[in-house]
Enzyme design. Sequence first.
Site, PDB file in Angstrom:
ATOM      1  N   HIS A 405       0.817  -1.215   0.000  1.00 16.37           N
ATOM      2  CA  HIS A 405       0.000   0.000   0.000  1.00 16.37           C
ATOM      3  C   HIS A 405       0.852   1.267   0.000  1.00 16.37           C
ATOM      4  CE1 HIS A 405      -3.721   1.959  -0.027  1.00 16.37           C
ATOM      5  NE2 HIS A 405      -4.386   1.194   0.825  1.00 16.37           N
ATOM      6  N   ARG A 406       2.143   1.155   0.268  1.00 17.53           N
ATOM      7  CA  ARG A 406       3.015   2.330   0.217  1.00 17.53           C
ATOM      8  C   ARG A 406       3.234   2.785  -1.219  1.00 17.53           C
ATOM      9  NH1 ARG A 406       7.929  -0.248   3.523  1.00 17.53           N
ATOM     10  NH2 ARG A 406       7.481  -1.812   1.922  1.00 17.53           N
TER      11      ARG A 406
END
Length: 431
Positions: A405-406
């Site tokens: 998700h980064r």
Amino acid sequence: MAIELTLPRLGQGMESGTIVRWLKSEGEHVAKGEPLYELDTEKVTQEVESDAEGVLLRILTGEGEEVPVGQPVAVIGEPGEEAPAASTDAAGASAAVPAPTEEPAPAVASAPGAVAEAPTAQPVARGPARTKASPLARRMAKERGIDLAAVRGTGPEGRIVAEDIERAAAGDVELAVPAVLETPAAPPAPPPAVPAPLPAVGLPPAVEVVALSRMRKTIARRMSKSWQAPHFQVSMTADVERMIELRETLGNATPEGGVRPTYSDVVTKLVAVALMRNPAMNAHYAGEEVVRYAAVNIGLAIAVEDGLVVPVIAGCERRTIAEIAVARQDLVERSRSGSLTAADFDGGTFTISNLGMYGVERFVAVLNPPQVGILAVGAIESRAVVDDGEIVVRPRMELTLSCDHRAVDGAQASEFLATIKQLLQQPTLGL
């Protein structure tokens, strides 16, 4: 002139390696390009060739010792040449103790004929001995705030290795006992009498205790690192009737003795096409930036006896399904025989894990850092579905995409997975 051979970097992300076995002894002649020693890295064990020709004057690193990339491991020179002293870096060398400055002894009056006493030698003060630890263990201890002096090493000669730091971080470690106690501890007061505890049921007798192999330890370490990334998953189900037809057509067209494409080969090609259309998923997370790649190098998770390996098929976007099938079979055969090299693991930009052959319907795969995505492929199953108001039986495949998700958001991941689904349902659109 003597030459120091250093530990080479054999693959992306390699920081250290363990010399398993020397193939030459001191005093033996070594040709350039001749295997010199076996090296065990996190991914593979392979022979390392000599960069120079000459006599192996000195071995600087013992078998079973882990050393960082760039550290000297051996000295090669001319016959009869004397090997220079081993060079060490500032972090690994013990500080030299300077010789004390000699001062003239004070004059002492004595009777004639008396023999003057020699001054008593004063001991030289030395600092505390440096704790033996591998470079990887030192870095891990620093990152986790662990005092190396409080950890008992299990490596050669009591050396602290990475596994010792992992046990210390988990609280499952035997602390090193100080050599000298300045003040002996007072004997503890006798505990108050308590009733005898009820007998505990306890665990059943152990049938077998299996020590973790180096590969298993590496998998554990990499999976722990993987879970540091914030994962999320999206799932879809694809109708794969036309993909099955395509695979049968390709199989029938395979010449005798050739490699018949599998469902995995077709999926690999279609995922490569989808990655070219969704470049955000064909990337690495690199801390302050996300690096996207022009070529699609897909890693395939392959089960082996000791665990799991992920060799890479490079340039999947350019290869045909038949070419991918040949490359995949070669990697599988060499994975099972243990003949993969470090180059086989380099450059992966995305990973596919397929457990469909085991009848697994759906599962969640763990990221393979620094890649930002991995696709979990389930089994093809016949299911009753509603098609144009009627219940029909169709072949269906579950797809689950795990993302970092980064680097990737839900919308990007969903668009990519939708592209894969569309290509599986209409594979001719991607060929």
